[in-house]
Design an enzyme around this catalytic site. Structure first.
Site, PDB file in Angstrom:
ATOM      1  N   HIS A   1      -6.127  -7.417  -0.337  1.00 37.91           N
ATOM      2  CA  HIS A   1      -6.322  -6.185  -0.736  1.00 37.91           C
ATOM      3  C   HIS A   1      -5.439  -5.604  -1.802  1.00 37.91           C
ATOM      4  O   HIS A   1      -4.485  -5.979  -2.311  1.00 37.91           O
ATOM      5  CB  HIS A   1      -5.788  -5.030   0.392  1.00 37.91           C
ATOM      6  CG  HIS A   1      -6.383  -5.325   1.851  1.00 37.91           C
ATOM      7  ND1 HIS A   1      -5.840  -6.130   2.717  1.00 37.91           N
ATOM      8  CD2 HIS A   1      -7.471  -5.085   2.363  1.00 37.91           C
ATOM      9  CE1 HIS A   1      -6.664  -6.588   3.600  1.00 37.91           C
ATOM     10  NE2 HIS A   1      -7.676  -5.546   3.507  1.00 37.91           N
TER      11      HIS A   1
ATOM     12  N   ASP B   1      -2.394 -10.486  -2.144  1.00 37.40           N
ATOM     13  CA  ASP B   1      -3.141 -10.194  -0.943  1.00 37.40           C
ATOM     14  C   ASP B   1      -4.495  -9.786  -1.290  1.00 37.40           C
ATOM     15  O   ASP B   1      -4.768  -9.790  -2.288  1.00 37.40           O
ATOM     16  CB  ASP B   1      -2.129  -9.074  -0.514  1.00 37.40           C
ATOM     17  CG  ASP B   1      -2.598  -8.427   0.878  1.00 37.40           C
ATOM     18  OD1 ASP B   1      -1.941  -8.462   1.975  1.00 37.40           O
ATOM     19  OD2 ASP B   1      -3.712  -7.621   1.000  1.00 37.40           O
TER      20      ASP B   1
ATOM     21  N   HIS C   1       0.725  -1.080   0.029  1.00 32.88           N
ATOM     22  CA  HIS C   1      -0.041  -0.104  -0.089  1.00 32.88           C
ATOM     23  C   HIS C   1       0.766   1.146  -0.022  1.00 32.88           C
ATOM     24  O   HIS C   1       0.360   2.351  -0.015  1.00 32.88           O
ATOM     25  CB  HIS C   1      -0.980   0.139   1.025  1.00 32.88           C
ATOM     26  CG  HIS C   1      -2.014  -1.145   1.356  1.00 32.88           C
ATOM     27  ND1 HIS C   1      -2.808  -1.406   0.064  1.00 32.88           N
ATOM     28  CD2 HIS C   1      -2.231  -1.867   1.916  1.00 32.88           C
ATOM     29  CE1 HIS C   1      -3.542  -2.458   0.435  1.00 32.88           C
ATOM     30  NE2 HIS C   1      -3.132  -2.867   1.605  1.00 32.88           N
TER      31      HIS C   1
ATOM     32  N   ASP D   1      -4.497 -12.890   3.806  1.00 29.75           N
ATOM     33  CA  ASP D   1      -5.596 -12.300   4.364  1.00 29.75           C
ATOM     34  C   ASP D   1      -6.708 -12.702   3.444  1.00 29.75           C
ATOM     35  O   ASP D   1      -7.886 -11.937   3.470  1.00 29.75           O
ATOM     36  CB  ASP D   1      -5.522 -11.077   4.520  1.00 29.75           C
ATOM     37  CG  ASP D   1      -4.851 -10.040   3.514  1.00 29.75           C
ATOM     38  OD1 ASP D   1      -4.359 -10.539   2.471  1.00 29.75           O
ATOM     39  OD2 ASP D   1      -4.543  -8.700   3.580  1.00 29.75           O
TER      40      ASP D   1
END
Ligand code: SP5
Ligand code: ZN
Length: 355
Positions: free
Chosen positions: A210, A208, A172, A297
């Site tokens: 996200h 991931d 991120h 995740d």
């Protein structure tokens, strides 16, 4: 027995914000040092090697990825924490980390000079309140990037598979902003090491849960890199602002980003079809190396996940990736359920190296 080098750093344990704030709830910070401990424990239990790298100097490559003013801010805020707190009329003994209270646009070249306060500067260099700065954050974040550097160097020296157990995660973090538990984009740093070492083309696969808004930002106009990301749809999933299928790159990078957003509740069949499609694009690009931004995740028991992937399925993901016959650097990103995190990493690595 086949082995895989596992790289980690003691510096990862230094970074420990005490809470995160979600919709006014004060929750424990989910991105914990315990994540590294459970992964190492599971790996050691089945005899994988591990290498502690605290001495690798990653700064030259970190500086190729991130804006120097942003890096200076990160260092300065960590190293002068107490003094900056007092100047802002905050008692340094009462706080463990600075959290942004405003979010400002990152067109900061002029503004970084203009703004005088810590509050404004935190706002410029943050994307959201999920990447607070502690006294130790700069050390831990640069240490994490050094893990990625060491991993990439091993790949250049001829290793087929390497696991960089990075913490804090990186995907991120963009050129000039931190967010979502991330400060330095470890995957992007690894890519720069590979390219400096002679790679002409590098592929990134981000699995991931996200979307990798930071990695996408860094390589959006870059023809040397293909980026494929599978993630929860922005309609329901953080970071919301990116990860749409129509974001495909620009300029030299046109057509070199492939976003595959997936609906809530999907299971392994849908995921596998998306993965096969994404890997097809990577094969077409004929990269010299593959860097996998690996988050766990996506697991059905993860607090963030809306997918239904099982621990055993990560082995299939690993095997599918290995079938590309490319040298692979796996860079650790998210994964927040300590009960399944270690076993999920082991499952994935078993698939990758075929044991
Ligand atoms: C590297 C990484 O996985 N970073 C993820 C950061 C996520 N932080 C987002 C927080 C949004 C909170 N939404 C709550 C929904 C929980 N079910
Ligand atoms: Zn994540």
């Amino acid at each position: 027995m086949k082995e895989i080098p596992v790289i980690y750093s003691e510096k990862s344990f230094l970074h420990k914000p005490d809470f995160e704030s979600v919709l006014g709830q004060r929750l424990p910070y989910l991105e914990t040092p315990q994540r590294v401990e459970v992964i190492l424990k599971a790996l050691r239990a089945c005899g994988f090697a591990d290498i502690n790298v605290t001495t690798v100097k990653g700064m030259p490559w970190i500086e190729q990825v991130h804006d120097s003013k942003y890096l200076q801010f990160l260092r300065d805020t960590s190293e002068n924490f107490d003094q900056l707190a007092r100047e802002a009329k905050v008692n340094p003994e009462e706080i463990k980390a600075f959290y942004p209270t405003v979010i400002l646009p990152d067109d900061f070249d002029e503004k970084a000079e203009f703004y005088q306060t810590l509050e404004a500067r935190l706002g410029i260099y943050s994307d959201d309140p999920f990447a607070p700065i502690t006294r130790e954050t700069f050390q831990a974040a640069t240490g994490s990037a050094a893990i990625a550097v060491a991993g990439a160097q091993l790949l250049l020296s001829g290793e087929r598979f390497v696991y960089s157990l990075c913490r804090p995660p990186g995907h991120h973090a963009s050129k000039r902003e931190m967010g979502g538990y991330c400060y330095i984009n470890n995957t992007a740093v690894a890519v720069e090491v590979l390219i400096s070492g002679g790679a002409k083309r590098v592929a990134i696969l981000d699995i991931d849960f996200h979307h990798c808004n930071g990695t996408q930002d860094i390589f959006y106009r870059d023809g040397r890199v293909v980026l494929v990301s599978l993630h929860g749809s922005p309609a329901t999933t953080y970071p919301y602002k990116s990860g749409f299928s129509w974001e495909t790159g620009e300029g030299e990078g046109k057509g070199k980003i492939l976003n595959i957003p997936l609906e809530e509740g999907i299971g392994e069949e849908v995921y596998q079809a998306a993965l096969d499609y994404g890997l097809g694009e990577i094969e077409t690009f004929r990269p010299d190396f593959l860097v996998v931004s690996a988050g766990f995740d996506t697991h059905k028991d993860d607090p963030f996940s809306s997918f239904r992937l099982s621990t055993g399925y990560y082995q299939i993901i690993g095997k599918t990736i290995a079938n590309l016959n490319l040298p692979v650097l796996m860079v650790q990103e998210g994964g927040y359920e300590p009960k399944i995190l270690g076993e999920s990493v082991v499952s994935y690595l078993r698939g990758l190296i075929g044991i």
